[in-house]
Scaffold this motif. Structure first.
Motif, short mmCIF file in Angstrom:
data_model
loop_
_atom_site.label_atom_id
_atom_site.label_comp_id
_atom_site.label_asym_id
_atom_site.label_seq_id
_atom_site.Cartn_x
_atom_site.Cartn_y
_atom_site.Cartn_z
N CYS A 157 0.82 -1.21 0.00
CA CYS A 157 0.00 0.00 0.00
C CYS A 157 0.86 1.26 0.00
O CYS A 157 0.46 2.28 -0.58
CB CYS A 157 -0.93 0.00 1.21
N GLY B 218 0.15 0.56 -4.11
CA GLY B 218 -1.30 0.47 -3.99
C GLY B 218 -1.92 -0.70 -4.72
O GLY B 218 -3.14 -0.79 -4.85
N VAL C 176 -9.94 -6.35 3.92
CA VAL C 176 -10.11 -5.06 4.60
C VAL C 176 -9.75 -5.18 6.08
O VAL C 176 -9.26 -4.21 6.67
CB VAL C 176 -11.53 -4.54 4.38
N ILE D 260 -6.14 -4.64 6.12
CA ILE D 260 -5.88 -3.21 5.90
C ILE D 260 -6.09 -2.42 7.19
O ILE D 260 -5.29 -1.53 7.52
CB ILE D 260 -6.78 -2.67 4.77
N ILE E 206 -11.61 -0.64 -1.89
CA ILE E 206 -10.67 -1.46 -2.66
C ILE E 206 -11.40 -2.06 -3.86
O ILE E 206 -12.63 -2.08 -3.90
CB ILE E 206 -10.05 -2.60 -1.83
N ASN F 56 -6.48 -3.39 -5.73
CA ASN F 56 -5.94 -2.03 -5.67
C ASN F 56 -6.79 -1.15 -4.75
O ASN F 56 -7.94 -1.47 -4.46
CB ASN F 56 -5.82 -1.41 -7.06
N LEU F 57 -6.18 -0.07 -4.31
CA LEU F 57 -6.82 0.84 -3.37
C LEU F 57 -7.61 1.91 -4.11
O LEU F 57 -7.22 2.35 -5.19
CB LEU F 57 -5.77 1.51 -2.49
N LEU G 70 -10.09 5.11 0.47
CA LEU G 70 -9.04 4.69 1.39
C LEU G 70 -7.95 5.75 1.45
O LEU G 70 -7.35 5.97 2.52
CB LEU G 70 -8.45 3.33 0.97
N GLU G 71 -7.70 6.42 0.34
CA GLU G 71 -6.75 7.54 0.37
C GLU G 71 -7.24 8.64 1.30
O GLU G 71 -6.47 9.19 2.10
CB GLU G 71 -6.54 8.10 -1.04
N SER H 116 -7.12 7.42 5.02
CA SER H 116 -5.75 7.28 5.55
C SER H 116 -4.95 8.58 5.46
O SER H 116 -3.76 8.59 5.78
CB SER H 116 -5.01 6.17 4.81
N PHE I 132 -1.98 5.80 2.48
CA PHE I 132 -2.20 4.86 1.39
C PHE I 132 -2.87 5.64 0.26
O PHE I 132 -3.84 6.35 0.49
CB PHE I 132 -3.12 3.71 1.82
N SER J 140 -4.69 5.97 -3.63
CA SER J 140 -5.35 5.33 -4.77
C SER J 140 -4.42 5.45 -5.97
O SER J 140 -3.81 6.50 -6.18
CB SER J 140 -6.70 5.98 -5.06
#
Length: 343
Positions: free
Chosen positions: A45, A49, A166, A169, A221, A258-259, A263-264, A267, A271, A273
């Motif tokens: 990640c 990613g 997840v 993650i 994801i 992939n992210l 999630l970006e 986080s 992490f 995208s």
């Protein structure tokens, strides 16, 4: 075709004879060593990613059946496919050029066909009033017997794989493993399954022709299963100029994960995208994407473990459904265009 294995190579943007192929970490969901899994996933990640997930528990027989049924649908005459054209809930068939992911660099929409399947919600359910919720659109069982059953089975099994990923993650972000299992996140997810076919067209980036234009995914994801035809490329640094593109090698029986943008945001950019695209090489290519989205009403805001006085939140909170609706509106043809063509 010569293949170069590389983690940092100068991806060949024109699809010439030499391919730069990125190494990806493999996360084994059957491994009892959760600490190793968390370490490998976190490294992936932070690096690019993207990662593979192996031993995920979905049988090889079901995976093969999904691809076989996928191919059967796209082999139907266009007139049959148009009977299940996508609706305002984003369920059903998307023809060639329906989606335009990179308008700054594409001369027309993506050279691919697709089919959306979402969470099944009866029309009389109050949730069906919201965008992205409602009954699915299915091909006639007379034309494709067993098709719906196969897709519904895969949809549910892929969701369980996503939940397992997840949880790893969450641990990688120093959260409790069940953080994302909350009802407002993955307790009632807005997961979307999309079947895809890329015809035997050769992409030409220099002239704005792509199987799928450069983009990041929107949600938490994405689980991608592909056939053995190369086409997927990633750009590890989406802000670099010029961009460096590397191919992701298909791996039989594995998911490429992939992210996404959420999630970006969650986080605080720890992490990210990852920008990716698809180049056609003259061969038909089939893939199956499973977009794992939080619930429509989920408030996405910076995680407590990803902010501090020196590192305040970089994004304002956002209601996920509003974000998703706008992204789909920006990238898909207005349905009125089809209504005019068919009238």
């Amino acid at each position: 075709m010569e293949i170069k294995q590389s983690g940092t190579g100068n991806g060949n943007a024109t699809g010439a004879a030499t391919k730069e192929v990125s190494f990806l970490n493999r996360i084994d969901l059957s491994s009892p060593d959760i600490h190793q899994s968390v370490s490998l996933l976190k490294q992936a990640c932070l690096d690019c990613g993207f990662f593979y997930v192996i031993n995920h528990g979905i049988s090889e027989e079901l995976m093969e059946e999904v691809f076989e049924q996928n191919k059967k649908f796209f082999e139907l005459p266009l007139s049959e496919k148009m009977k299940v054209l996508r609706n305002e809930k984003h369920r059903g068939y998307t023809p060639l050029f329906d989606e335009l992911l990179d308008p700054d660099n594409q001369v027309h929409g993506d050279y691919k066909e697709g089919y959306y399947i979402g969470v099944e919600v009866p029309e009389d359910d109050p949730k069906a009033e919201k965008p992205f919720y409602g009954p699915n659109v299915w091909p006639s069982d007379d034309i494709l017997p067993g098709w719906r059953h196969t897709m519904e089975k895969y949809y549910l099994e892929a969701l369980e794989v996503a939940r397992a990923i997840v949880r790893i993650i969450a641990l990688a972000l120093d959260l409790e493993a069940d953080f994302f299992d909350k009802p407002e996140i993955l307790g009632q997810p807005l997961a979307l399954l999309r079947l895809l076919k890329y015809p035997d067209q050769i992409s030409d980036p220099s002239n704005g022709l792509y199987g799928a234009g450069a983009h990041t995914d929107y949600g938490l994801i994405t689980l991608l299963s592909t056939d053995d035809v190369y086409g997927l490329q990633i750009c590890k640094d989406k802000y670099a100029q010029p961009r460096v593109w590397e191919f992701i090698a298909p791996l039989k029986g594995a998911f490429i994960v992939n992210l996404g943008d959420m999630l970006e945001r969650w986080s605080n950019c720890l992490f990210k995208s990852t920008l990716h695209r698809v180049l056609g090489n003259g061969q038909e290519r089939y893939s199956i994407a499973y977009f794992v989205e939080p619930s429509y009403d989920c408030l996405v805001e910076c995680l407590p473990t990803c902010k501090s006085e020196k590192n305040p939140p970089k994004f304002p909170p956002v209601i996920y459904g509003d974000y998703l609706g706008q992204r789909y509106k920006d990238t898909h043809i207005d349905l009125n265009v089809y209504n005019k063509l068919q009238s």
